[in-house]
Write a protein that holds these residues in place. Structure first.
Motif, PDB file in Angstrom:
ATOM      1  N   LYS A 139     -23.314 -37.102   3.539  1.00 36.14           N
ATOM      2  CA  LYS A 139     -24.124 -36.909   2.325  1.00 36.14           C
ATOM      3  C   LYS A 139     -23.315 -36.141   1.269  1.00 36.14           C
ATOM      4  O   LYS A 139     -23.403 -36.434   0.077  1.00 36.14           O
ATOM      5  N   ARG A 140     -22.532 -35.184   1.726  1.00 37.80           N
ATOM      6  CA  ARG A 140     -21.684 -34.417   0.797  1.00 37.80           C
ATOM      7  C   ARG A 140     -20.625 -35.330   0.165  1.00 37.80           C
ATOM      8  O   ARG A 140     -20.394 -35.281  -1.051  1.00 37.80           O
ATOM      9  N   LYS A 143     -22.152 -37.571  -2.548  1.00 33.70           N
ATOM     10  CA  LYS A 143     -22.276 -36.948  -3.874  1.00 33.70           C
ATOM     11  C   LYS A 143     -20.931 -36.942  -4.595  1.00 33.70           C
ATOM     12  O   LYS A 143     -20.858 -37.166  -5.814  1.00 33.70           O
ATOM     13  N   ALA A 144     -19.864 -36.715  -3.829  1.00 28.21           N
ATOM     14  CA  ALA A 144     -18.530 -36.664  -4.443  1.00 28.21           C
ATOM     15  C   ALA A 144     -18.047 -38.047  -4.877  1.00 28.21           C
ATOM     16  O   ALA A 144     -17.371 -38.183  -5.904  1.00 28.21           O
ATOM     17  N   ASN A 146     -20.098 -40.864  -5.211  1.00 29.74           N
ATOM     18  CA  ASN A 146     -21.129 -41.654  -5.887  1.00 29.74           C
ATOM     19  C   ASN A 146     -21.733 -42.778  -5.034  1.00 29.74           C
ATOM     20  O   ASN A 146     -21.776 -43.937  -5.432  1.00 29.74           O
ATOM     21  N   ASP A 148     -25.221 -43.339  -2.137  1.00 30.83           N
ATOM     22  CA  ASP A 148     -26.389 -42.754  -1.476  1.00 30.83           C
ATOM     23  C   ASP A 148     -26.255 -42.888   0.036  1.00 30.83           C
ATOM     24  O   ASP A 148     -25.602 -43.810   0.535  1.00 30.83           O
TER      25      ASP A 148
END
Length: 312
Positions: A139-140, A143-144, A146, A148
């Motif tokens: 998940k981290r 975010k980095a 782009n 889901d």
């Protein structure tokens, strides 16, 4: 399926929704996840991609040659194709690949190669060198980079794991009915028709001898089974024997199918045999004549079952 199989040959630049796993058997539990993947792709306008590894990591890292898989790669590909998956991609698993860091895997495979915009993955998924990264790390990274991350619940994951274990156990015990219930389709054996010793012809039950090239393919318990195949677009029923032919002092494993009302030459053809029902264990008879009598009974049993249950 517009699959290229080997990930090295995958050239698509289209954004994708990806899941990762073996999906051996593509059973009813797997099918729920695959449908979820495909539906997510349709909603988001993404290509649906399953990334799998072959050989099985245990074969490489633990030299475990005893691992037997429910499907060959080609069988798995065909089943997923029928479900509507866009791509099944196989990444060759090597010791070098096992040393990829978690971020290298995400960046080089998921992002740069597969153009993942969404990853659907189990809550307990581990990845990267020494399997030291988990879903929170993914998940981290999402975010980095782009994309889901959608988590598959413990309940769904447990259903998949339990079903795979139960299917392998059922096949080892010859319980094809139970295996097929979990699979949601008939367990299949795919192989090339090769020359045999002609024993079946001498008994009045000519057989096609099947050679399975994939040594990792799980073969069910020795015995006789009611089966079907599609040959030249025609569905043909028959009975399959897996074993060593102990009545004639055989000592090598063979897979032989006797098709009903069929006498065409199919040597060197690759055929798929679907197993529907177990008839009996393999046994050593007192004489060849006693074996012939039993084969006649087996055929009668098979034809009665096919007629009663309208096997498709």
């Amino acid at each position: 399926m517009d699959s290229t199989k080997k990930i090295e040959n995958y050239k698509s630049k289209e954004p994708a929704v990806v899941t990762i796993g073996t999906f051996d058997g593509v059973h009813i539990g797997h099918q729920k996840i695959v449908k979820r993947l495909i539906n997510a792709g349709k909603i988001k306008g993404l290509k649906s991609v399953i990334l799998t590894f072959f050989p099985h990591p245990r074969m490489v890292l633990q030299k475990d040659s005893t691992i037997k898989l429910i499907n060959t790669i080609d069988e798995r590909h065909a089943i997923l194709d029928a479900l509507g998956l866009d791509y099944l991609l196989i990444k060759k698993f090597t010791k070098e690949f096992s040393r990829f860091t978690a971020e290298d895997f995400v960046k080089q495979i998921l992002v740069d190669k597969l153009h993942a915009k969404k990853v659907i993955i189990g809550y307990d998924h581990r990845f990267g060198r020494n399997r030291n990264a988990n879903i929170e790390d993914l998940k981290r990274f999402g975010k980095a980079y782009n994309f889901d991350v959608e988590e598959i619940s413990a309940q769904d994951i447990n259903e998949v794991a339990v079903s795979s274990t139960k299917i392998r156990k059922a096949l080892d015990e010859g319980d094809i009915t139970k295996a097929n219930t979990f699979l949601g389709y008939a367990f299949m054996i795919t192989g090339t028709v090769v020359e045999g010793k002609g024993l079946g012809r001498q008994l009045g039950f000519s057989t096609a001898n099947i050679k399975v090239k994939e040594g990792y393919k799980l073969i069910p318990k020795y015995g006789s089974y009611i089966v079907s195949s599609v040959i030249n677009d025609e569905k043909i029923f028959g009975m399959l024997n897996i074993g060593i032919n102990p009545t004639v002092d055989g000592n090598t494993e063979s897979i032989e199918v006797h098709f009903f009302n069929f006498n065409k030459n199919i040597y060197n053809e690759i055929i798929q045999i679907d197993l529907h029902k177990r008839i009996r264990d393999e046994q050593k008879f007192e004489s060849v004549d006693a074996l012939k009598l039993q084969l006649a009974k087996d055929k009668k049993t098979a034809l009665a079952y096919i007629a009663k249950y309208h096997v498709k």
